[in-house]
Design an enzyme around this catalytic site. Structure first.
Site, PDB file in Angstrom:
ATOM      1  N   ASP A  61      -8.151   5.141   0.951  1.00 13.83           N
ATOM      2  CA  ASP A  61      -6.966   4.804   0.169  1.00 13.83           C
ATOM      3  C   ASP A  61      -5.713   5.101   0.991  1.00 13.83           C
ATOM      4  OD1 ASP A  61      -4.856   4.607  -1.616  1.00 13.83           O
ATOM      5  OD2 ASP A  61      -5.502   6.256  -2.882  1.00 13.83           O
ATOM      6  N   ASP A  66      -7.369   6.392  -4.930  1.00 18.15           N
ATOM      7  CA  ASP A  66      -7.818   5.170  -5.597  1.00 18.15           C
ATOM      8  C   ASP A  66      -9.247   4.833  -5.186  1.00 18.15           C
ATOM      9  OD1 ASP A  66      -5.522   4.519  -7.107  1.00 18.15           O
ATOM     10  OD2 ASP A  66      -4.529   3.722  -5.322  1.00 18.15           O
ATOM     11  N   HIS A  68      -7.268  -0.700   1.880  1.00 19.69           N
ATOM     12  CA  HIS A  68      -6.701   0.560   1.392  1.00 19.69           C
ATOM     13  C   HIS A  68      -6.236   0.456  -0.064  1.00 19.69           C
ATOM     14  CE1 HIS A  68      -6.660   1.834   5.600  1.00 19.69           C
ATOM     15  NE2 HIS A  68      -6.115   0.662   5.875  1.00 19.69           N
ATOM     16  N   ASP A 126       1.819   7.117  -0.491  1.00 21.15           N
ATOM     17  CA  ASP A 126       0.714   6.226  -0.848  1.00 21.15           C
ATOM     18  C   ASP A 126       0.787   5.818  -2.318  1.00 21.15           C
ATOM     19  OD1 ASP A 126      -2.035   5.125  -0.107  1.00 21.15           O
ATOM     20  OD2 ASP A 126      -2.519   6.354  -1.855  1.00 21.15           O
ATOM     21  N   ASP A 175       0.040   8.680  -4.877  1.00 26.40           N
ATOM     22  CA  ASP A 175      -1.113   9.592  -4.869  1.00 26.40           C
ATOM     23  C   ASP A 175      -0.921  10.769  -3.921  1.00 26.40           C
ATOM     24  OD1 ASP A 175      -2.820   8.244  -6.675  1.00 26.40           O
ATOM     25  OD2 ASP A 175      -3.402   6.826  -5.123  1.00 26.40           O
ATOM     26  N   ASP A 203      -1.374  -7.505   3.188  1.00 28.95           N
ATOM     27  CA  ASP A 203      -1.591  -6.510   4.227  1.00 28.95           C
ATOM     28  C   ASP A 203      -2.511  -5.385   3.748  1.00 28.95           C
ATOM     29  OD1 ASP A 203      -0.806  -5.367   6.884  1.00 28.95           O
ATOM     30  OD2 ASP A 203      -0.063  -3.744   5.615  1.00 28.95           O
ATOM     31  N   ASN A 248       0.803  -1.223   0.000  1.00 30.03           N
ATOM     32  CA  ASN A 248       0.000   0.000   0.000  1.00 30.03           C
ATOM     33  C   ASN A 248       0.833   1.270   0.000  1.00 30.03           C
ATOM     34  OD1 ASN A 248      -2.666   1.439   0.495  1.00 30.03           O
ATOM     35  ND2 ASN A 248      -1.493   2.101   2.271  1.00 30.03           N
ATOM     36  N   ASP A 296       0.120   4.686  -6.031  1.00 24.65           N
ATOM     37  CA  ASP A 296      -0.948   4.929  -7.009  1.00 24.65           C
ATOM     38  C   ASP A 296      -1.117   3.685  -7.866  1.00 24.65           C
ATOM     39  OD1 ASP A 296      -2.672   5.772  -8.968  1.00 24.65           O
ATOM     40  OD2 ASP A 296      -1.331   7.295  -9.821  1.00 24.65           O
ATOM     41  N   GLU A 355      -5.916  -9.153   4.689  1.00 22.16           N
ATOM     42  CA  GLU A 355      -6.338  -8.496   5.921  1.00 22.16           C
ATOM     43  C   GLU A 355      -7.228  -7.313   5.553  1.00 22.16           C
ATOM     44  OE1 GLU A 355      -5.004  -5.314   9.218  1.00 22.16           O
ATOM     45  OE2 GLU A 355      -4.114  -5.496   7.242  1.00 22.16           O
TER      46      GLU A 355
END
Length: 484
Positions: free
Chosen positions: A195, A184, A236, A201, A162, A232, A105, A203, A262
């Protein structure tokens, strides 16, 4: 002969950062095999931003499995690449599958700052802009100088992300979304759009990102000979990403690659929607069941045990449910702390280990204890239940969920597993006796409680029924044991 599958999460959050986990795991492998563990979920094995002190969730370099001097060390918190691969090889020689924890993520610990135009957004309402675009200093350039292009020459820059939560230019913490970017979609709706979680973060709408992550996954499966993944923070990440990613990596590697995600949400509908949106490419941890177990353990006997599986994934979709009692996030002091009370652990583990549905996961922190928080090991109790799962928990199941304080079930056993079959009675209150059917083939046989609560054996009647009992606030697991 097919043996019941049992997963172990082989780590807890507060393990010492001494680089010894992989070696400990290799040494422990034969004992895990004997106990009945058929697969292990290992912590993130690659270099994190905090180097040898990083639990692995602060992802820096996915290609550095403890091989390159980066972030102040060669090894990770758990050991070196050599130790990691040696542990995997030993586990697999014993027939134990290995699932790698992959954290896709976000990234942290960038090597360089980039000047990026970004707007500030409300952290609690992600679609609400609170300040116009301005140039910020973003830690988004990842060049991995310590690796020097080994395995991959791909470098990351702001276009692959992002947003971020830190402006180096003004030394300010806030949620920034880069100009021309959108959060996202197909993610959890908490905070409007969930997200963003932490760091830079990623993209997932960027084709370069998708291609690089697939390339990396194929490399990782090959170099570590992986049997699957623990995914994981999937709430998100767009559901379509893992739908496509898992299908492609399986195709390119020619491996089944069991995966479990998860998705931390106690609402069954959210989990079912995610499974539908990923075309069933992954299983999910049964978070609703965890909360049922936690709430029951805190209710001081006021919980209706007949409802313990209500609203759970294992009840609605057992094929895609990985059941668990606690994990590294729910343990004391962690972000999702919801630690199931110790007195209830035998009941909770009986509910996930001795029934026909779900793929159960045993937590390292329960099995070996958590030294940091003075949580005692429950190995003795768990070994009894694991042995019962390995040797006894087979055949048709009969449920007796007919009392709010005392429930039970039986398994008739099957011809493939000698002397298999068992009866389980649980009580969060006064205890009691349940007349339960375990099979006419057991007529005249004697049964004993392996948990040590019952002081005498019982005899199965001609109709295949037994009067199985349990003490107050306890679990009784009855298996065949003839008097000497």
């Amino acid at each position: 002969m097919i043996e019941n599958g049992t997963l172990m999460q082989y780590f807890e959050w507060n393990l010492p950062a001494d680089g010894k986990l992989w070696k400990q795991l290799a040494e422990d492998a034969p004992r895990l095999k004997t106990a009945g563990i058929t697969s292990v979920w290992l912590p993130p094995a690659y270099k994190g931003a905090a180097g040898k002190d990083d639990t692995g969730y602060g992802v820096y370099d996915l290609y550095d499995l403890g091989e390159f001097r980066q972030k102040g060390s060669v090894r990770t918190k758990y050991g070196t690449k050599q130790d990691y691969l040696a542990a995997i090889e030993k586990l697999q020689k014993l027939g134990i599958n290995v699932y790698a924890d992959i954290v896709l993520n976000h990234k942290l610990g960038a090597d360089e700052v980039e000047q990026v135009s970004a707007a500030e957004f409300n952290e609690n309402s992600r679609y609400q802009m609170v300040a116009d675009d301005k140039v910020i200093g973003a830690w988004t350039k990842f060049t991995f100088p310590g690796r020097k292009g080994a395995y991959s020459d791909f470098t990351w820059n702001w276009k692959h992300f992002d947003g971020i939560d830190w402006d180096q230019k003004k030394k300010k913490h806030a949620l920034f979304k880069f100009s021309g970017k959108d959060w996202d979609s197909e993610v959890d709706t908490e905070n409007g759009n969930y997200d963003y979680l932490m760091g830079a973060d990623i993209d997932f709408s960027n084709p370069e990102v998708y291609q690089e992550l697939v390339r990396w996954a194929v490399w990782y499966v090959g170099i570590a000979n992986l049997d699957g993944f623990r995914l994981d923070a999937v709430k998100h990440i767009p559901a379509s990403f893992y739908r496509d990613f898992l299908a492609e990596v399986r195709k390119l590697t020619g491996r089944e690659l069991f995966s479990v995600g998860e998705y931390w949400n106690g609402d069954l509908k959210e989990l079912e929607e995610y499974l539908a949106n990923t075309n069933g490419e992954t299983a999910l941890f049964d978070v609703p069941l965890h909360y049922n177990l936690y709430n029951c353990s805190k209710a001081e006997g006021a919980y209706d045990l007949r409802t313990i599986f209500n609203g759970t994934l294992v009840q609605a979709d057992p094929v895609h449910a990985v059941t668990f009692v606690d994990n590294h996030d729910t343990q004391p002091g962690q972000s999702l702390e919801s630690w199931v009370a110790d007195w209830f652990k035998p009941l909770a583990y009986s509910l996930i280990l001795l029934r026909q549905d779900g793929y159960p996961c045993v937590f390292y922190g329960d099995y070996k204890g958590i030294q940091h928080d003075k949580v005692k090991a429950k190995k003795t109790m768990l070994d009894k239940l694991l042995k019962a799962r390995k040797t006894k928990a087979y055949g048709p199941q009969h449920d007796y969920f007919d009392d709010p304080d005392c429930i039970g079930w039986t398994r008739e056993g099957d011809p493939e597993h000698k002397d298999s079959g068992l009866a389980v009675v649980l009580s969060d209150g006064r205890g009691g006796t349940k007349r339960m059917y375990i099979g006419r083939h057991f007529a005249g046989a004697h049964f004993s409680d392996i948990m040590g609560n019952a002081k005498y054996n019982i005899k199965i009647d001609e109709e295949g029924f037994g009067e199985f009992y349990v003490n107050r606030g306890a679990a009784a697991v009855w298996v065949r044991k003839e008097p000497k």
